[in-house]
Design an enzyme around this catalytic site. Structure first.
Site, PDB file in Angstrom:
ATOM      1  N   GLN A 161       0.829  -1.193   0.000  1.00  0.00           N
ATOM      2  CA  GLN A 161       0.000   0.000   0.000  1.00  0.00           C
ATOM      3  C   GLN A 161       0.875   1.259   0.000  1.00  0.00           C
ATOM      4  O   GLN A 161       1.938   1.288   0.616  1.00  0.00           O
ATOM      5  CB  GLN A 161      -0.914   0.012   1.227  1.00  0.00           C
ATOM      6  CG  GLN A 161      -2.054  -0.972   1.154  1.00  0.00           C
ATOM      7  CD  GLN A 161      -3.132  -0.561   0.157  1.00  0.00           C
ATOM      8  OE1 GLN A 161      -3.029   0.467  -0.532  1.00  0.00           O
ATOM      9  NE2 GLN A 161      -4.172  -1.363   0.068  1.00  0.00           N
ATOM     10  N   TYR A 190      -5.030 -13.380  -2.450  1.00  0.00           N
ATOM     11  CA  TYR A 190      -4.449 -12.160  -3.016  1.00  0.00           C
ATOM     12  C   TYR A 190      -3.488 -11.577  -1.978  1.00  0.00           C
ATOM     13  O   TYR A 190      -3.553 -10.411  -1.611  1.00  0.00           O
ATOM     14  CB  TYR A 190      -5.520 -11.139  -3.382  1.00  0.00           C
ATOM     15  CG  TYR A 190      -6.665 -11.697  -4.204  1.00  0.00           C
ATOM     16  CD1 TYR A 190      -6.594 -11.746  -5.591  1.00  0.00           C
ATOM     17  CD2 TYR A 190      -7.829 -12.165  -3.581  1.00  0.00           C
ATOM     18  CE1 TYR A 190      -7.652 -12.243  -6.348  1.00  0.00           C
ATOM     19  CE2 TYR A 190      -8.885 -12.671  -4.321  1.00  0.00           C
ATOM     20  CZ  TYR A 190      -8.792 -12.714  -5.704  1.00  0.00           C
ATOM     21  OH  TYR A 190      -9.832 -13.213  -6.447  1.00  0.00           O
ATOM     22  N   CYS A 278     -10.500  -1.933  -2.366  1.00  0.00           N
ATOM     23  CA  CYS A 278     -10.147  -0.557  -2.717  1.00  0.00           C
ATOM     24  C   CYS A 278     -11.120   0.026  -3.723  1.00  0.00           C
ATOM     25  O   CYS A 278     -10.896   1.130  -4.230  1.00  0.00           O
ATOM     26  CB  CYS A 278      -8.716  -0.494  -3.268  1.00  0.00           C
ATOM     27  SG  CYS A 278      -8.448  -1.469  -4.751  1.00  0.00           S
TER      28      CYS A 278
END
Length: 334
Positions: A161, A190, A278
């Site tokens: 991130q 993921y 997201c």
């Protein structure tokens, strides 16, 4: 958000060598632009020197020095009309990753010159056009950076991130939703560099992290704790091999999860599922796919991207027919 500015540990600029400038007379000089695409006219570039307010403090002086050191026409960068330049900050310094352009005969020598000339620049990587691999041109293959209580040896393109403090807040929230990990079978889907999986395995869970990216899985497996298995592959291809499980973490890219992933989780429900998203649109689509087997317990938003309209969301889902176990320990502290 903990900080509205100076929060990005990774920034990407576009560099163009658009034309030969003969306006001054004499020898021709190539005019280089390097910066961001203009908001309302994305085909145009806004040249950026040291004005950007978003990068972490260590990035800006490296960017400014890099612009001064790359030479006329950016001759110390790989040839080609357009390049994408990404700078990533770490505890050890800043890494430059170049995407696009062609392979030049002097790329390694020029990259070594840049590492020598730019204080704080630790490595230069390049992925030429039509290639799927980043090659180290100069500097260190790995740089250390602390994430989620772990020191990770980062390579060129591993995803993390961009907001360090925000990512840690999301991490603590997800761990709190999972409850006491001791004895649980967890799938971290993921997974990237397995930030969740490493933490959970250190506290007694048996974790399988599923990730398709080669660099990320290499980092995840390096010095991995007992109890963590790293499975490289697409989640839609690998998930069935690791069900049933007690907990599943879904942390997909903006496109969300493949329909097959939702189908598998509906067919073999886990007691608790935590989805990190997201993109609210693909999240809503995927929650609808999961609705036959799960009920939403909590939704929490995180301002991971100040100065933008984007938001990170953590959603906790419990199986409709199996109550979630209560957690006894709090792993949210880094």
């Amino acid at each position: 958000a903990a900080a509205e500015f100076g929060y990005r540990n990774r920034v990407s600029f576009t560099l163009k060598r658009p034309h030969v400038d003969r306006s001054g007379g004499g020898s021709a000089r190539r005019r280089v632009l390097a910066g961001y695409h203009e908001l309302d006219r994305p085909g145009r570039l806004v040249d950026v020197h040291d004005q950007c307010l978003l990068p972490e403090p260590s990035i800006t002086p490296v960017w400014t020095a890099l612009r001064a050191a790359w030479g006329e026409g950016a001759e110390r960068l790989p040839p080609g009309r357009e390049l994408r330049l990404t700078l990533r900050a770490s505890d050890d310094g800043v890494v430059l990753v170049l995407d696009g352009g062609r392979t030049g005969n002097d790329d390694a020598r020029h990259a070594a010159d840049l590492v020598e000339a730019v204080d704080g620049l630790e490595a230069v990587w390049h992925r030429p056009e039509r290639s799927d691999r980043h090659l180290l041109l100069a500097g260190r293959r790995t740089v250390d950076d602390r994430w989620y209580g772990e020191v990770l040896g980062l390579e060129s393109s591993a995803f993390l991130q961009v907001n360090r403090e925000g990512a840690h807040a999301v991490h603590r929230s997800v761990l709190g939703e999972l409850g006491d990990p001791a004895g649980l079978r967890v799938v971290d889907a993921y997974a990237g560099v397995a930030g969740y999986g490493r933490r959970l395995a250190r506290h007694g869970a048996t974790v399988t992290s599923i990730e398709s990216d080669l660099v990320a899985t290499r980092i995840a497996a390096r010095d991995a704790p007992a109890g963590l298995r790293v499975d490289r592959g697409r989640v839609e291809d690998r998930l069935a091999d690791h069900l049933p499980a007690d907990r599943v973490i879904l942390n997909p890219p903006r496109a969300g999860v493949a329909e097959r992933v939702a189908d598998l989780l509906v067919a073999a429900p886990v007691a608790r599922l935590v989805y990190v998203s997201c993109d609210p649109a693909t999240l809503a689509r995927d929650l609808a796919r999961l609705a036959p087997a799960y009920v939403v317990r909590r939704v929490r938003g995180f301002d991971l991207f100040p100065q933008t309209a984007h938001v990170e969301t953590v959603v906790t889902l419990d199986a409709r027919e199996r109550p979630a176990e209560a957690g006894a320990r709090d792993l949210r502290a880094p």
